[in-house]
Design a protein around this motif. Structure first.
Motif, mmCIF file in Angstrom:
data_model
loop_
_atom_site.group_PDB
_atom_site.id
_atom_site.type_symbol
_atom_site.label_atom_id
_atom_site.label_comp_id
_atom_site.label_asym_id
_atom_site.label_seq_id
_atom_site.Cartn_x
_atom_site.Cartn_y
_atom_site.Cartn_z
ATOM 1 N N ALA A 9 0.832 -1.212 0.000
ATOM 2 C CA ALA A 9 0.000 0.000 0.000
ATOM 3 C C ALA A 9 0.862 1.255 0.000
ATOM 4 C CB ALA A 9 -0.919 -0.014 1.217
ATOM 5 N N ASN A 10 1.941 1.253 0.766
ATOM 6 C CA ASN A 10 2.818 2.425 0.796
ATOM 7 C C ASN A 10 3.497 2.646 -0.546
ATOM 8 O OD1 ASN A 10 2.310 3.282 3.401
ATOM 9 N ND2 ASN A 10 3.988 2.109 4.304
ATOM 10 N N CYS A 11 3.888 1.582 -1.216
ATOM 11 C CA CYS A 11 4.504 1.722 -2.534
ATOM 12 C C CYS A 11 3.516 2.325 -3.526
ATOM 13 C CB CYS A 11 4.995 0.359 -3.030
ATOM 14 S SG CYS A 11 6.555 -0.189 -2.279
ATOM 15 N N ALA A 12 2.276 1.858 -3.477
ATOM 16 C CA ALA A 12 1.259 2.411 -4.387
ATOM 17 C C ALA A 12 1.060 3.897 -4.118
ATOM 18 C CB ALA A 12 -0.048 1.657 -4.215
ATOM 19 N N THR A 13 1.028 4.287 -2.850
ATOM 20 C CA THR A 13 0.865 5.707 -2.502
ATOM 21 C C THR A 13 2.077 6.517 -2.936
ATOM 22 O OG1 THR A 13 -0.512 5.134 -0.604
ATOM 23 C CG2 THR A 13 0.497 7.315 -0.611
ATOM 24 N N LEU A 14 3.256 6.000 -2.679
ATOM 25 C CA LEU A 14 4.489 6.702 -3.006
ATOM 26 C C LEU A 14 4.623 6.926 -4.508
ATOM 27 C CD1 LEU A 14 7.200 7.823 -1.908
ATOM 28 C CD2 LEU A 14 8.150 5.535 -2.214
ATOM 29 N N LEU A 15 4.397 5.884 -5.286
ATOM 30 C CA LEU A 15 4.514 6.004 -6.739
ATOM 31 C C LEU A 15 3.380 6.852 -7.306
ATOM 32 C CD1 LEU A 15 5.542 2.328 -7.610
ATOM 33 C CD2 LEU A 15 7.027 4.334 -7.444
ATOM 34 N N GLY A 16 2.191 6.769 -6.681
ATOM 35 C CA GLY A 16 1.076 7.597 -7.132
ATOM 36 C C GLY A 16 1.349 9.070 -6.921
ATOM 37 N N ARG A 17 2.037 9.433 -5.854
ATOM 38 C CA ARG A 17 2.385 10.826 -5.609
ATOM 39 C C ARG A 17 3.316 11.380 -6.675
ATOM 40 N NH1 ARG A 17 3.741 10.855 0.929
ATOM 41 N NH2 ARG A 17 1.590 10.516 1.663
ATOM 42 N N LEU A 18 4.080 10.493 -7.303
ATOM 43 C CA LEU A 18 4.980 10.912 -8.376
ATOM 44 C C LEU A 18 4.269 11.051 -9.708
ATOM 45 C CD1 LEU A 18 8.091 8.680 -7.545
ATOM 46 C CD2 LEU A 18 7.809 11.117 -7.085
ATOM 47 N N GLY A 19 3.011 10.617 -9.776
ATOM 48 C CA GLY A 19 2.234 10.755 -11.006
ATOM 49 C C GLY A 19 2.086 9.487 -11.814
ATOM 50 N N SER B 196 15.313 9.128 -2.559
ATOM 51 C CA SER B 196 14.680 9.944 -3.601
ATOM 52 C C SER B 196 14.430 9.093 -4.839
ATOM 53 C CB SER B 196 15.549 11.156 -3.956
ATOM 54 O OG SER B 196 16.795 10.743 -4.498
ATOM 55 N N ARG B 197 13.419 9.494 -5.615
ATOM 56 C CA ARG B 197 13.046 8.776 -6.819
ATOM 57 C C ARG B 197 12.891 9.742 -7.987
ATOM 58 N NH1 ARG B 197 11.083 3.543 -6.185
ATOM 59 N NH2 ARG B 197 11.068 2.821 -4.012
ATOM 60 N N ASP B 198 13.125 9.233 -9.180
ATOM 61 C CA ASP B 198 12.960 10.026 -10.393
ATOM 62 C C ASP B 198 11.489 10.418 -10.528
ATOM 63 O OD1 ASP B 198 12.305 10.269 -13.416
ATOM 64 O OD2 ASP B 198 14.499 10.423 -13.328
ATOM 65 N N PRO B 199 11.180 11.699 -10.704
ATOM 66 C CA PRO B 199 9.777 12.130 -10.758
ATOM 67 C C PRO B 199 9.025 11.641 -11.987
ATOM 68 C CG PRO B 199 11.247 13.949 -11.285
ATOM 69 C CD PRO B 199 12.117 12.830 -10.828
ATOM 70 N N VAL B 200 9.737 11.127 -12.981
ATOM 71 C CA VAL B 200 9.066 10.639 -14.193
ATOM 72 C C VAL B 200 8.902 9.120 -14.155
ATOM 73 C CG1 VAL B 200 9.183 10.478 -16.711
ATOM 74 C CG2 VAL B 200 9.907 12.584 -15.555
ATOM 75 N N THR B 201 10.011 8.417 -13.899
ATOM 76 C CA THR B 201 9.964 6.953 -13.939
ATOM 77 C C THR B 201 9.610 6.324 -12.593
ATOM 78 O OG1 THR B 201 12.309 6.720 -13.396
ATOM 79 C CG2 THR B 201 11.726 6.974 -15.742
ATOM 80 N N GLY B 202 9.883 7.016 -11.493
ATOM 81 C CA GLY B 202 9.687 6.443 -10.169
ATOM 82 C C GLY B 202 10.854 5.605 -9.704
ATOM 83 N N PHE B 203 11.898 5.448 -10.540
ATOM 84 C CA PHE B 203 13.050 4.640 -10.166
ATOM 85 C C PHE B 203 13.873 5.355 -9.087
ATOM 86 C CE2 PHE B 203 13.201 2.952 -14.802
ATOM 87 C CZ PHE B 203 12.099 2.161 -14.547
ATOM 88 N N PRO B 204 14.483 4.614 -8.167
ATOM 89 C CA PRO B 204 15.383 5.246 -7.200
ATOM 90 C C PRO B 204 16.496 5.990 -7.918
ATOM 91 C CG PRO B 204 14.888 3.000 -6.544
ATOM 92 C CD PRO B 204 14.334 3.167 -7.925
ATOM 93 N N ASN B 205 16.785 7.211 -7.470
ATOM 94 C CA ASN B 205 17.839 7.982 -8.126
ATOM 95 C C ASN B 205 18.806 8.632 -7.139
ATOM 96 O OD1 ASN B 205 16.331 10.043 -7.091
ATOM 97 N ND2 ASN B 205 15.965 11.104 -9.029
ATOM 98 N N GLY B 206 18.687 8.326 -5.861
ATOM 99 C CA GLY B 206 19.629 8.885 -4.909
ATOM 100 C C GLY B 206 19.252 8.543 -3.481
ATOM 101 N N PHE B 207 20.178 8.772 -2.572
ATOM 102 C CA PHE B 207 19.914 8.496 -1.163
ATOM 103 C C PHE B 207 20.908 9.284 -0.315
ATOM 104 C CE2 PHE B 207 22.726 5.278 -2.920
ATOM 105 C CZ PHE B 207 23.810 5.312 -2.064
ATOM 106 N N THR B 208 20.533 9.528 0.912
ATOM 107 C CA THR B 208 21.404 10.150 1.898
ATOM 108 C C THR B 208 21.369 9.290 3.150
ATOM 109 O OG1 THR B 208 20.935 12.372 1.057
ATOM 110 C CG2 THR B 208 21.875 12.207 3.268
ATOM 111 N N LEU B 209 22.481 8.680 3.459
ATOM 112 C CA LEU B 209 22.548 7.771 4.599
ATOM 113 C C LEU B 209 23.138 8.491 5.798
ATOM 114 C CD1 LEU B 209 23.883 4.535 2.861
ATOM 115 C CD2 LEU B 209 21.514 5.261 3.228
ATOM 116 N N ARG B 210 22.464 8.422 6.908
ATOM 117 C CA ARG B 210 22.953 9.026 8.143
ATOM 118 C C ARG B 210 22.401 8.229 9.319
ATOM 119 N NH1 ARG B 210 19.480 12.869 5.785
ATOM 120 N NH2 ARG B 210 17.441 13.022 6.810
ATOM 121 N N PRO B 211 23.090 8.256 10.449
ATOM 122 C CA PRO B 211 22.587 7.534 11.616
ATOM 123 C C PRO B 211 21.251 8.106 12.058
ATOM 124 C CG PRO B 211 24.420 8.962 12.215
ATOM 125 C CD PRO B 211 24.355 8.960 10.720
#
Length: 312
Positions: free
Chosen positions: A18-28, A123-138
């Motif tokens: 359900a979260n994936c559907a919401t997340l990808l839906g927010r990207l269009g 972060s995800r690409d706003p067009v494809t929804g593919f992962p395009n970056g991350f920031t790792l921190r404790p």
């Protein structure tokens, strides 16, 4: 590994799909695109993405509640024998943990809602929804709990029937009762016993025989089998592999050393570690259940420096 790929949506928490559907839906993305979303099979997708790592000025302190109960037995009828047993129970709140890129993407959609501290790290690409970056921190996770039992047995004795030296037997064992993470308040507990570096049972045996200047030692290191796949992976895909390969094999590492002391100033020794040459599981990257070094021999010596330079 994208948790929102159609092949991975069933491998996480009950809220992942359900979260994936919401997340990808927010990207269009349309419902049809979400249903067919599969970066793992898309030639335009890449399995490697750049990202950043850094600190987190918003970390708060950890708070632990720990209790232990132990007993030591030294029976009079068996001189030289002792048995120690300790039960521990630790609850760590606001535990500090640093996650990998894949874990950060997983945790973003495995929480009860998308309003959690892990989604901003991805972060995800706003067009494809593919992962395009991350920031790792404790980050402070909600709760970490663990409990288990530690045992130590030691017996030193000299046989009375013959002058054959002194024997020492030492056995150390551990039982991991639970190892659980709750990443955010209200999230599903993640039980990690038997996964990767958390075997449920570990043990070691150390046998030493000393007769004058001669010492012979045998050591055994053992641990129970650990899971090749997480419980979440198998829940989402029970046919991920043949059940015979659900676990990495047990560790059975045997070592042997012989040492001889000349006077009280020079000791020469030689030995072989992992003399049965147990090999690691190839699928583990050559690390489980033993190191990739395999059987190896060594020789060495210890000397009092003062004696070497003619000093008392």
């Amino acid at each position: 590994t994208d948790p929102c790929d159609i092949t991975n949506r069933g491998s996480g928490s009950s809220t992942r799909a359900a979260n994936c559907a919401t997340l990808l839906g927010r990207l269009g993305l349309t419902p049809a695109q979400i249903a067919a979303f599969s970066p793992s099979t898309d030639p335009e997708a890449s399995t490697s993405r750049p990202g950043r790592t850094g600190g987190n000025p918003n970390l708060s302190e950890e708070t632990a509640r720990t209790w232990t109960a132990g007993v030591v037995l030294r029976p009079r009828f068996l001189p030289g024998f002792s048995l120690a047993a300790d039960w521990y129970d630790i609850t760590l709140r606001d535990a500090i943990n640093t996650f990998t890129a894949t874990q950060a993407f997983n945790l973003c959609v495995d929480q009860p809602t998308l309003e959690n501290p892990f989604c901003p790290q991805t972060s995800r690409d706003p067009v494809t929804g593919f992962p395009n970056g991350f920031t790792l921190r404790p980050a402070n996770v909600a709760t970490f709990t663990t409990s288990g039992l530690d045992l130590t047995l030691n017996y030193r004795f000299t046989p009375r029937f013959a002058n054959i030296g002194t024997f020492n037997v030492r056995v150390v064992g551990g039982y991991l009762n639970n190892l659980t993470f709750v990443n955010t308040p209200g999230a599903e507990p993640d039980e990690d016993v038997d996964e990767n570096r958390a075997p449920q049972f570990v043990g070691s045996l150390d046998l030493t025989w000393t007769n004058g200047p001669l010492t012979v030692n045998y050591g055994l290191a053992w641990q129970s089998e650990v899971r090749r796949y997480t419980t979440e992976q198998l829940r989402g895909n029970p046919d991920l592999s043949d059940p015979r390969f659900f676990f990495y094999k047990e560790r059975w590492e045997h070592d042997l050393q012989v040492a001889y002391t000349f006077g009280d100033r020079l000791t020469l020794y030689a030995g072989v570690n992992n003399f049965t040459d147990q090999k690691p599981d190839v699928a583990s990257g050559g690390q489980i259940p033993v190191s990739p070094v395999g059987r190896y021999f060594y020789v060495g010596g210890r000397a009092a420096l003062g004696h070497l330079f003619g000093m008392n």
